[in-house]
Design an enzyme around this catalytic site. Structure first.
Site, PDB file in Angstrom:
ATOM      1  CG  LEU A  76      -1.814  -1.157   1.530  1.00 45.17           C
ATOM      2  CD1 LEU A  76      -2.702  -0.861   2.733  1.00 45.17           C
ATOM      3  CD2 LEU A  76      -2.697  -1.484   0.353  1.00 45.17           C
ATOM      4  CB  THR A  95       7.198   6.827  -3.608  1.00 46.00           C
ATOM      5  OG1 THR A  95       7.964   7.884  -3.079  1.00 46.00           O
ATOM      6  CG2 THR A  95       6.683   5.938  -2.495  1.00 46.00           C
ATOM      7  CE1 TYR A 150      -1.200   7.359  -6.831  1.00 48.07           C
ATOM      8  CE2 TYR A 150      -3.469   7.733  -7.496  1.00 48.07           C
ATOM      9  CZ  TYR A 150      -2.554   7.122  -6.668  1.00 48.07           C
ATOM     10  OH  TYR A 150      -2.989   6.268  -5.685  1.00 48.07           O
ATOM     11  CE  LYS A 154      -0.371   3.427  -6.602  1.00 44.88           C
ATOM     12  NZ  LYS A 154      -0.065   2.382  -5.631  1.00 44.88           N
TER      13      LYS A 154
END
Ligand code: UDP
Length: 321
Positions: A76, A95, A150, A154
């Site tokens: 997560l 990250t 983003y 992902k």
């Protein structure tokens, strides 16, 4: 079972840790506290089946030890929240992409099952009021609009996980959450529900962006955990992608009205033009986002129960405490 939760001091991670402890499992978490908070897990610290490592998922040696010790990994840890991504695009990309690369590489060495938290942002700004199916095409804006980084980061994570499954038989499950809400969620990074509740309870104007007609489906954390844990423990889910959301759909303007009423607030509801809310060129809103839940329902019997008013009532009660 020994469960490792990266990002375990965050909103979802801390609730997930509680859930697995209640199931009798051992839980270890790793969090760099960039957006998570030690306060979210402080109440777990005396539990002998709980351990907490404050470190970064980019620290390979720390991660190697944690991965070796567990049976199941929930990944997560990520840069989350539209505001955070827009303010720190470089750190967010690093990250999300390098962190996942490290995690999957280590998990693959020991063949530890990974549940990867992706995002409903993956679908981008698909037109039409049609719930998003897992195999739907994606429609993103240009790379010059920071918001889309983003979704892209992902998507890279998903592709990596799928490749590890297909080429190396690393058991992976990919989950795309849709606007999960609950106690402990922070409004600092853009999430609208905690923001509105805070504004309403402090008597500040409730800041609705645009005309407030944009629509979302809000999912209460307890329902989301049923789905997450169900998928993590299902053999049928391996190698698959699942939406995780609810059918409790409403507009942002309606959300503001509900929050105001439930919090018995005297706050004004203020419509803020996008150009006042965001610097030019960084943000583009999604007018509609709703999940098709057939796949997760068929796989694990997922059936979200907490409707929006009940969810808001519980979050307001938590805020009051
Ligand atoms: N939003 C808003 N006021 C705020 C924060 C967000 O009206 O103070 C809107 C935002 O423009 C979007 C919706 O609320 O249309 C949901 O935003 P959030 O960042 O919570 O999630 P996402 O955009 O990822 O669905």
């Amino acid at each position: 079972m020994k469960v490792l939760i990266t990002g375990g001091a965050g909103f979802i991670g801390s609730h997930l840790a509680e859930r697995h402890l209640a199931m009798g499992d051992q839980v270890s978490i790793i969090d760099n506290l960039s957006t998570g908070s030690i306060k979210n897990v402080q109440h777990l610290e005396n539990n002998p089946r709980f351990s907490c490592t404050i470190d970064d998922i980019l620290n390979v040696e720390a991660m190697r030890v944690l991965v070796a010790e567990c049976d199941l990994i929930y990944h997560l840890a990520a840069a989350v929240g539209v505001e955070l991504i827009i303010e720190n695009p470089l750190q967010s990309l690093t990250t999300n992409i390098r962190g996942t690369e490290i995690l999957l590489e280590l998990a693959n060495e020991k063949k530890k099952k990974v549940v990867l938290a992706s995002t409903s942002e993956i679908y981008g700004k698909r037109n039409g009021h049609v719930p998003f199916k897992e195999d739907a095409d994606r429609l993103l804006g240009p790379t010059t609009v920071t918001r889309w980084s983003y979704s892209t980061s992902k998507a890279v994570d998903e592709l990596l996980a799928l490749a590890y499954w297909r080429e190396k038989r690393l058991p992976c499950v990919i989950v795309r959450p849709f606007n999960i809400v609950g106690p402990r969620q922070s409004g600092h990074y853009g999430m609208v529900v905690p923001r509105f509740i805070r504004q309403a309870m402090l008597g500040y104007p409730i800041t609705v962006y645009g005309d407030g007609e944009q629509r979302r489906c809000w999912t209460y954390i307890d329902d989301a955990l049923d789905g997450l844990v169900g998928l993590a423990t299902s053999d049928k889910a391996v190698g698959e992608i699942f939406n995780l959301g609810s059918h409790f759909e409403t507009s942002v303007k309606d959300l503001a009205d509900r929050v105001k009423a439930l919090a018995k607030s005297k706050s004004e509801i203020e419509l803020i033009p996008y150009e006042h809310a965001w610097r030019e060129g960084v943000y583009e809103d999604l007018l509609y986002r709703a999940p098709d839940l057939e796949k997760i329902r068929n796989c694990v019997g997922y059936d979200p129960k907490v409707d929006l008013d009940e969810a808001l009532t519980r979050i307001i009660a938590h805020f009051e405490r």
